[in-house]
Design a protein around this motif. Structure first.
Motif, PDB file in Angstrom:
ATOM      1  N   HIS A 173       0.838  -1.197   0.000  1.00 12.92           N
ATOM      2  CA  HIS A 173       0.000   0.000   0.000  1.00 12.92           C
ATOM      3  C   HIS A 173       0.872   1.246   0.000  1.00 12.92           C
ATOM      4  O   HIS A 173       2.077   1.192   0.293  1.00 12.92           O
ATOM      5  CB  HIS A 173      -0.969   0.006   1.193  1.00 12.92           C
ATOM      6  CG  HIS A 173      -0.305   0.124   2.538  1.00 12.92           C
ATOM      7  ND1 HIS A 173       0.045   1.331   3.094  1.00 12.92           N
ATOM      8  CD2 HIS A 173       0.042  -0.823   3.434  1.00 12.92           C
ATOM      9  CE1 HIS A 173       0.595   1.130   4.280  1.00 12.92           C
ATOM     10  NE2 HIS A 173       0.605  -0.178   4.508  1.00 12.92           N
ATOM     11  N   SER A 174       0.276   2.357  -0.319  1.00 15.52           N
ATOM     12  CA  SER A 174       0.995   3.621  -0.406  1.00 15.52           C
ATOM     13  C   SER A 174       1.546   4.026   0.959  1.00 15.52           C
ATOM     14  O   SER A 174       0.917   3.761   1.994  1.00 15.52           O
ATOM     15  CB  SER A 174       0.055   4.710  -0.926  1.00 15.52           C
ATOM     16  OG  SER A 174       0.626   5.992  -0.768  1.00 15.52           O
ATOM     17  N   PRO A 175       2.717   4.660   0.988  1.00 19.57           N
ATOM     18  CA  PRO A 175       3.223   5.203   2.261  1.00 19.57           C
ATOM     19  C   PRO A 175       2.257   6.198   2.894  1.00 19.57           C
ATOM     20  O   PRO A 175       2.312   6.436   4.105  1.00 19.57           O
ATOM     21  CB  PRO A 175       4.534   5.884   1.848  1.00 19.57           C
ATOM     22  CG  PRO A 175       4.961   5.186   0.599  1.00 19.57           C
ATOM     23  CD  PRO A 175       3.689   4.830  -0.106  1.00 19.57           C
ATOM     24  N   ARG A 176       1.337   6.764   2.097  1.00 25.43           N
ATOM     25  CA  ARG A 176       0.370   7.730   2.618  1.00 25.43           C
ATOM     26  C   ARG A 176      -0.828   7.062   3.284  1.00 25.43           C
ATOM     27  O   ARG A 176      -1.600   7.717   3.968  1.00 25.43           O
ATOM     28  CB  ARG A 176      -0.101   8.640   1.487  1.00 25.43           C
ATOM     29  CG  ARG A 176       1.018   9.480   0.865  1.00 25.43           C
ATOM     30  CD  ARG A 176       0.515  10.344  -0.271  1.00 25.43           C
ATOM     31  NE  ARG A 176       0.206   9.542  -1.461  1.00 25.43           N
ATOM     32  CZ  ARG A 176      -1.002   9.360  -1.955  1.00 25.43           C
ATOM     33  NH1 ARG A 176      -2.052   9.907  -1.363  1.00 25.43           N
ATOM     34  NH2 ARG A 176      -1.188   8.631  -3.033  1.00 25.43           N
ATOM     35  N   GLY A 177      -0.989   5.757   3.081  1.00 26.80           N
ATOM     36  CA  GLY A 177      -2.094   5.059   3.695  1.00 26.80           C
ATOM     37  C   GLY A 177      -2.709   4.028   2.771  1.00 26.80           C
ATOM     38  O   GLY A 177      -2.248   3.822   1.641  1.00 26.80           O
ATOM     39  N   ARG A 178      -3.759   3.375   3.223  1.00 25.99           N
ATOM     40  CA  ARG A 178      -4.407   2.311   2.468  1.00 25.99           C
ATOM     41  C   ARG A 178      -5.474   2.854   1.524  1.00 25.99           C
ATOM     42  O   ARG A 178      -6.066   3.899   1.762  1.00 25.99           O
ATOM     43  CB  ARG A 178      -5.039   1.297   3.418  1.00 25.99           C
ATOM     44  CG  ARG A 178      -4.003   0.543   4.243  1.00 25.99           C
ATOM     45  CD  ARG A 178      -4.614  -0.670   4.906  1.00 25.99           C
ATOM     46  NE  ARG A 178      -3.620  -1.429   5.659  1.00 25.99           N
ATOM     47  CZ  ARG A 178      -2.760  -2.295   5.125  1.00 25.99           C
ATOM     48  NH1 ARG A 178      -2.794  -2.525   3.820  1.00 25.99           N
ATOM     49  NH2 ARG A 178      -1.889  -2.927   5.876  1.00 25.99           N
ATOM     50  N   TYR A 179      -5.699   2.090   0.442  1.00 26.29           N
ATOM     51  CA  TYR A 179      -6.734   2.383  -0.545  1.00 26.29           C
ATOM     52  C   TYR A 179      -6.572   3.783  -1.132  1.00 26.29           C
ATOM     53  O   TYR A 179      -7.522   4.541  -1.259  1.00 26.29           O
ATOM     54  CB  TYR A 179      -8.127   2.229   0.073  1.00 26.29           C
ATOM     55  CG  TYR A 179      -8.573   0.791   0.242  1.00 26.29           C
ATOM     56  CD1 TYR A 179      -7.650  -0.248   0.332  1.00 26.29           C
ATOM     57  CD2 TYR A 179      -9.917   0.468   0.302  1.00 26.29           C
ATOM     58  CE1 TYR A 179      -8.047  -1.555   0.492  1.00 26.29           C
ATOM     59  CE2 TYR A 179     -10.340  -0.854   0.459  1.00 26.29           C
ATOM     60  CZ  TYR A 179      -9.398  -1.859   0.554  1.00 26.29           C
ATOM     61  OH  TYR A 179      -9.800  -3.163   0.704  1.00 26.29           O
ATOM     62  N   PHE A 257      -7.370   1.376  -4.585  1.00 23.57           N
ATOM     63  CA  PHE A 257      -7.164   0.203  -3.738  1.00 23.57           C
ATOM     64  C   PHE A 257      -5.677   0.134  -3.385  1.00 23.57           C
ATOM     65  O   PHE A 257      -4.902   1.035  -3.712  1.00 23.57           O
ATOM     66  CB  PHE A 257      -7.583  -1.082  -4.474  1.00 23.57           C
ATOM     67  CG  PHE A 257      -9.042  -1.124  -4.832  1.00 23.57           C
ATOM     68  CD1 PHE A 257      -9.977  -1.558  -3.919  1.00 23.57           C
ATOM     69  CD2 PHE A 257      -9.477  -0.726  -6.097  1.00 23.57           C
ATOM     70  CE1 PHE A 257     -11.328  -1.595  -4.242  1.00 23.57           C
ATOM     71  CE2 PHE A 257     -10.816  -0.768  -6.433  1.00 23.57           C
ATOM     72  CZ  PHE A 257     -11.749  -1.205  -5.503  1.00 23.57           C
ATOM     73  N   ASP A 258      -5.298  -0.954  -2.709  1.00 23.05           N
ATOM     74  CA  ASP A 258      -3.889  -1.262  -2.539  1.00 23.05           C
ATOM     75  C   ASP A 258      -3.431  -2.041  -3.773  1.00 23.05           C
ATOM     76  O   ASP A 258      -4.109  -2.030  -4.801  1.00 23.05           O
ATOM     77  CB  ASP A 258      -3.673  -2.062  -1.255  1.00 23.05           C
ATOM     78  CG  ASP A 258      -3.990  -1.248  -0.010  1.00 23.05           C
ATOM     79  OD1 ASP A 258      -4.018  -0.006  -0.101  1.00 23.05           O
ATOM     80  OD2 ASP A 258      -4.223  -1.861   1.052  1.00 23.05           O
ATOM     81  N   ALA A 259      -2.305  -2.757  -3.665  1.00 30.13           N
ATOM     82  CA  ALA A 259      -1.792  -3.531  -4.794  1.00 30.13           C
ATOM     83  C   ALA A 259      -1.312  -4.887  -4.319  1.00 30.13           C
ATOM     84  O   ALA A 259      -0.877  -5.040  -3.166  1.00 30.13           O
ATOM     85  CB  ALA A 259      -0.651  -2.781  -5.481  1.00 30.13           C
ATOM     86  N   PHE A 260      -1.403  -5.871  -5.198  1.00 33.16           N
ATOM     87  CA  PHE A 260      -0.715  -7.139  -4.983  1.00 33.16           C
ATOM     88  C   PHE A 260       0.414  -7.209  -6.004  1.00 33.16           C
ATOM     89  O   PHE A 260       0.171  -7.223  -7.213  1.00 33.16           O
ATOM     90  CB  PHE A 260      -1.671  -8.324  -5.138  1.00 33.16           C
ATOM     91  CG  PHE A 260      -2.577  -8.497  -3.948  1.00 33.16           C
ATOM     92  CD1 PHE A 260      -2.093  -9.023  -2.758  1.00 33.16           C
ATOM     93  CD2 PHE A 260      -3.899  -8.107  -4.009  1.00 33.16           C
ATOM     94  CE1 PHE A 260      -2.916  -9.166  -1.649  1.00 33.16           C
ATOM     95  CE2 PHE A 260      -4.737  -8.244  -2.913  1.00 33.16           C
ATOM     96  CZ  PHE A 260      -4.240  -8.770  -1.727  1.00 33.16           C
ATOM     97  N   PHE A 344       6.697  -2.987   9.969  1.00 33.01           N
ATOM     98  CA  PHE A 344       6.393  -1.931  10.926  1.00 33.01           C
ATOM     99  C   PHE A 344       5.746  -0.734  10.222  1.00 33.01           C
ATOM    100  O   PHE A 344       5.640   0.340  10.807  1.00 33.01           O
ATOM    101  CB  PHE A 344       7.667  -1.476  11.649  1.00 33.01           C
ATOM    102  CG  PHE A 344       8.168  -2.458  12.676  1.00 33.01           C
ATOM    103  CD1 PHE A 344       7.709  -2.415  13.984  1.00 33.01           C
ATOM    104  CD2 PHE A 344       9.095  -3.421  12.331  1.00 33.01           C
ATOM    105  CE1 PHE A 344       8.169  -3.315  14.932  1.00 33.01           C
ATOM    106  CE2 PHE A 344       9.562  -4.322  13.270  1.00 33.01           C
ATOM    107  CZ  PHE A 344       9.095  -4.280  14.575  1.00 33.01           C
ATOM    108  N   GLY A 345       5.381  -0.917   8.956  1.00 36.72           N
ATOM    109  CA  GLY A 345       4.785   0.184   8.216  1.00 36.72           C
ATOM    110  C   GLY A 345       5.811   1.208   7.790  1.00 36.72           C
ATOM    111  O   GLY A 345       6.967   0.877   7.484  1.00 36.72           O
TER     112      GLY A 345
END
Length: 362
Positions: A173-179, A257-260, A344-345
């Motif tokens: 997911h983006s460093p800025r957050g999910r979705y 969305f996020d990504a796979f 740890f994000g």
């Protein structure tokens, strides 16, 4: 009747020529006039059939390594002398259904390769009839359908070999957050991590291996899906069976969305840098560079975990600003009871952690 038969033989000689070859219904026919001295004018046909085969129609490989796609041809009955055949290989990428692209063509010792395959392909030719294609190194978009075609005069036969990468799917997911990523941003995010968007087949295989993730992510086909091993309320409810849940095809520009991501690269070495003190993100990147490498990417860490067995219970910076560590043997104080890459994000970059570096060995 005897005169008519002689006229028929003479006519066939004029059309075909003595000993000439012609093609019909997938066979070469060698015309042979009976020479037993009884002058009966009979013509016997010796059928020579070209067979093209592959012992493996599905080949798995790892990006950055090499692969041989098997293709063999033979004649029935066996010929006493080799024939001058032409070998052609075609490629149909996963992302471009219906369109074949030239890979290489070879006649005798002469060959020519095309496009991105120039300088990376050759025929193995380990034995008579071996037309197997050797590719080195494998690039990230080399997967797909390959067709080996053997051409002998008017006859041609072919066989298909599918190439896929052995690899690992990981959620991102983006460093800025999910979705927060549309399709194009998700595709770019995977590529920045030395990976690419996973296909449905790759995600499904990862689900079969135990990938359980409750956040939907983009796939290469423009769908958003997520794999669930243990049904639960937060992941579509407990009434649904385990499987890969799908939101279907989404708008590539508007939906988020996020990504796979999928990685299959083992071209270099990933290692945890043993450093006397913890480092912030900027310092971590600098020490890896001073080591003659660079700070590792997420896809590189996953590949090292999956293919090399990297097991390190130390959190370290990665190139995207995340902090992660790979575990093969779960143990106390090293996360959950399952193997995996712990995260740890994206902590503030001034905090102190270790670092994972990456070096390419030429």
């Amino acid at each position: 009747m005897r005169i008519l038969r002689h006229l028929l033989v003479l006519l066939m000689h004029l059309v075909l020529g003595s000993g000439a070859q012609r093609f019909s219904n997938g066979y070469y026919y060698q015309d042979i006039i009976n020479g037993n001295g009884n002058d009966n004018g009979e013509i016997y046909f010796q059928k020579i059939r070209l067979h093209v085969e592959s012992p493996e129609t599905l080949v798995s490989a790892v990006q950055g390594s090499n692969v041989t796609l098997p293709c063999h041809y033979r004649y029935e009955p066996v010929l006493s002398e080799p024939r001058r055949t032409r070998v052609k290989w075609f490629w149909q990428p996963v992302s471009d259904e219906g369109r074949e692209r030239d890979v290489m063509v070879a006649i005798g010792t002469r060959h020519r390769s095309y496009g991105d395959f120039k300088g990376r392909v050759r025929l193995r030719r380990s034995a008579p009839g071996d037309a197997s294609l050797f590719i080195n190194p494998l690039q990230s978009d080399d997967t797909g359908r390959y067709r080996c075609e053997i051409i002998d005069g008017l006859e041609d036969e072919s066989v298909t070999v599918h190439l896929k990468f052995r690899g690992v799917v990981f959620p991102y997911h983006s460093p800025r957050g999910r979705y927060l990523m549309n399709f194009h941003e998700a595709k770019e995010a995977c590529e920045k991590q030395d990976a690419h968007l996973a296909t449905f087949e790759q995600l499904y295989a990862a689900w079969e291996e135990g990938l359980d993730w409750c956040n939907a992510g983009w796939l290469m086909d423009g769908t958003a899906q997520y794999p669930v091993v243990v049904p639960r309320e937060a992941c579509g409810g407990t009434d649904l069976a385990p499987g890969v849940r799908s939101y279907g095809v989404r708008d590539k520009s508007l939906d988020r969305f996020d990504a796979f991501c999928f990685t299959s690269s083992i071209r270099g070495e990933v290692y945890f840098l043993q450093h006397p003190i913890k480092l912030n993100f900027t310092e971590a990147a600098e020490v890896c560079q001073n080591e003659g490498g660079r700070i590792a990417k997420v896809g590189q860490l996953y590949a090292a975990w999956r293919f090399v067995g990297l097991d390190q219970c130390d959190a370290g910076w990665l190139a995207d600003g995340s902090v992660r560590y790979p575990i093969i043997q779960p143990r106390m104080n090293c996360g959950t009871s399952e193997p995996g890459v712990r995260s740890f994000g994206f902590p503030p970059k001034h905090l102190k952690h270790g670092v994972y570096c990456y070096k390419v060995h030429w």
